[in-house]
Design a protein around this motif. Structure first.
Motif: not given
Lengths: 477, 477
Positions: B274, A2, A215-216, B214-215, B170-171, B173, B193-199, B187, A4, A198, B257, A219-220
């Protein structure tokens, strides 16, 4: 899959922003420093124009400043370090090549080194101090704050290249009874937490990790949910004594961003993050070609003396194997006197075998290093390489046999060299798997010594098969 | 360097937890599947006991299931895929070796492949589909949801091994006018949303990235603060056409990352994380040894036919260089007839030069690949290798010269071979740098062809210097 993206209306009112950084007239298309730029820095240093040098370097990323040091000659580096001392933050030291860093650090007073080390993460500080002389190391540690000193001494007590040296003691661990809201409040609390992290580790009363939480996810998730309901229980734990190559393989296999490091009692003692593992993966994967060629560490910043010692040992070892080949040729001296073409052709047979052996050996060494070649599939891979060797052997032998028969107008000579080539390529294919696998089973690094043995086998077999067949076939009386 | 542990009282009431996973009787100390375990799976498959096989495999991590497929013979893999079809999630396919995946995917109906691809991130789906025949690819794409199909078709429109193939769509923004609180609400909003994201990427009205966050910074900042005050403006942007090797070098150099991928207009189109880069770093660093040895891709799962074609080409190229050596020896046939020792010794001179050349070449190829050897320092590195070569040459020449003089009771022969060895090792040292650097400047991959040229130079020089000096010195009439 998807996307986002935002609703377009969310973007209303957003101002046009400046172009982002990292591009400058100091870097070329490949992201390396331009020769002109380095020349200007060099000229500035030579003329003693420290302000001008500072102005040039000021806009660079710490990683590029580190590159600049590496590109300068060894005797120019101290002058640069003085000219830009304000810019010599801990990040620059963390990015420097080990040899170059040692070069610079050895010229700094212990107090200055201690100040830099205190700003670094434990793992970077350890990397900076571990290569110093025992005496210099003690002098630096004596200047450090007790807490930082203790952390570094603990790290140095673990074996070199182990997880204990690599891990950071800056991590976030919370007890399992917390909710998501508790955790957010804890993080917001303004404690002296790690700068960037992370994942959060969830630990039990004995400080054993019981799960991790990206962390994601935090946050969710609504504040009221228990952490134990969000966290992932199945995690990769790294024993503190694990070799860094193994650590790198785990990160790669399980696509980890960070992992908990545990001591012998299973207590959480540190974390390793992927950015520290990335350069290990690069080094470990890249060192096979250097080791197989006998170039030792093969770092262009290594002192010449070290390079000489590493390489000459290897050349002498190969001398011994070449001597075996020379002895075999000598023992067929009579045959060569009768047919001097044998002298011209025998190195070809040996060399083709050597090339074929090197191919198979490179494949086997990489497969062993990446855990793809294990006890389970050794026989299958050996059979596979045998098949490839038969195909290669027949093809090359036909070419060389026909060519030789025509050039020397001697069909029997063609048959002899063709047969010898087939025999040697098949020998090479088998030796290329058996030698590294055997060394690996014996607990040796197959990249270090395989090449000497494989070359010895293919050289000897090449000379012996060709000259022996020449005599046995009645080609030479 | 701070330790972010908890106050001990926070841990009160925490219950003792179960030991964490990943350890099982299926994996050995090196984290590879035990031969006994694989044998039991194999036996189960042969006996058609699918339930027993399912029971064995059920507890494995997807990455280990992928390893299991790779360890089995090619003809056993479909049976396993059927026996554990419930466990064949997208993660298993993402982890499979390219050749093994192709092997399995080709046997599945297009509809099933489309279902799997839809569950995968775009980059993994692309990796799965890019190697299929055009016809199979179209059949699979036709079965996919329009949105997913469009994403994959866009990705496939970028060059192979480019950032566009590697990136995920999947990011997260968000626009630059948001506060930290706005972002958290966004969020939490339960969007897809993306399943896992770091930034999180912050973009302007034109969808150009202006910063990253960064989260961990978001979690530690009060809700009222503007994102533009928290974000890092200085970021590494990856052009969508950038080669994956360059991408990997950026990630490594700047310890990233994740990074934003932008199109030619500077618009954010994807992100690279990464974990997708780690295996590229490993492959790119590891492929040098395979390319230098002429083993092509050197993957043990590659079809035998492909391995044969890749390797035999190389052996034939080396045949040509060996032929040059044989011609030189032949032209000294008269000298060899007079002194047959020349035939025994000349391969040694060539072989020592070859070894020395391979050492320098390996160092130069790695330094070029890691951007350490650039236009700025080529002369210094050449001089460095010259010095190492002189030291090595003198050492080895002394050994071989004295030994030859004694064994053959011929001091002049010792001087001749010693001189030839010095000349050849110095030639090798220079060729080992000049050949790969020249290929690199010409836009060729120095790992692919350097070896043929360097060997040709050291072989020819070895035979020519030794036999030429033997004649010139009056050793043989």
């Amino acid at each position: 899959m998807t996307v986002d993206k935002l609703d377009p209306d969310l973007l209303e009112g957003a101002a046009a922003a400046a172009e982002p950084a990292h591009e400058s007239d100091s870097l070329d298309a490949e992201n390396t420093l331009k020769p002109e730029f380095v020349r200007r820095v060099r000229d500035g240093l030579e003329a003693g124009e420290n302000d001008a040098v500072y102005g040039l370097v000021e806009g660079l990323h710490p990683a590029d400043i580190a590159d600049l040091f590496e590109l300068l000659d060894s005797d120019e580096r101290p002058a640069l370090a003085i000219a830009i001392s304000d810019l010599m933050g801990s990040e620059v030291y963390a990015e420097l090549n080990d040899y170059v860093r040692e070069d610079i650090v050895e010229q700094l007073p212990a107090e200055t080194v201690a100040d830099i080390a205190e700003q670094l993460d434990t793992d970077d500080a350890v990397a900076m101090l571990e290569d110093l002389d025992e005496e210099d190391q003690q002098a630096v540690l004596a200047e450090m704050e007790p807490e930082d000193r203790a952390a570094i001494e603990t790290a140095l007590s673990y074996p070199e290249e182990s997880a204990g040296r690599l891990m950071s003691r800056d991590f976030v661990a919370v007890p399992e009874h917390m909710t998501v809201g508790d955790l957010i409040d804890f993080l917001r609390d303004g404690r002296d937490l790690a700068n960037e992290f992370w994942e959060v580790f969830i630990v039990d009363a004995r400080f054993h990790p019981v799960g991790t939480c990206a962390l994601s996810w935090i946050l969710r998730t609504p504040r009221s949910i228990a952490l134990t309901d969000v966290m992932q229980r199945d995690q990769t734990l790294i024993p503190v004594t694990m070799d860094q190559e193994e650590v790198a393989l785990r990160f790669q296999k399980y696509a980890l961003i960070s992992a908990a490091v545990v001591d012998a009692d299973g207590r959480l003692v540190g974390q390793i993050t992927v950015d520290d593992v990335v350069h290990i993966i690069q080094e470990e994967a890249g060192e096979d070609v250097l080791l197989l060629s006998g170039a030792g560490e093969g770092d262009i910043n290594e002192p010449i003396r070290d390079s000489y010692v590493a390489r000459v040992r290897w050349l002498i070892a190969n001398l011994a194997t070449a001597l075996l080949g020379a002895t075999i040729i000598s023992s067929f001296g009579g045959a060569i006197e009768k047919l001097v073409a044998l002298a011209a052709l025998s190195p070809m047979v040996a060399s083709i075998g050597g090339n074929a052996g090197t191919q198979t050996m490179a494949v086997a060494v990489r497969a062993l290093a990446t855990n793809q070649l294990t006890r389970t599939n050794t026989t299958r891979i050996l059979l596979r390489e045998f098949r490839v060797a038969v195909l290669n052997g027949v093809t090359v032998a036909t070419l060389i046999g026909v060519a030789t028969a025509l050039v020397f107008s001697n069909p029997l000579l063609g048959v002899v060299i063709g047969t010898a080539v087939v025999v040697n390529i098949i020998t090479a294919g088998l030796a290329g798997v058996v030698v590294p696998v055997t060394l690996d089973r014996l607990g040796q690094d197959p990249a270090v010594a395989s090449s000497v043995f494989v070359t010895m086998i293919t050289d000897s077999m090449g000379f012996f098969a060709f000259l022996g067949l020449a005599v046995a076939s009645g080609l030479v009386g």
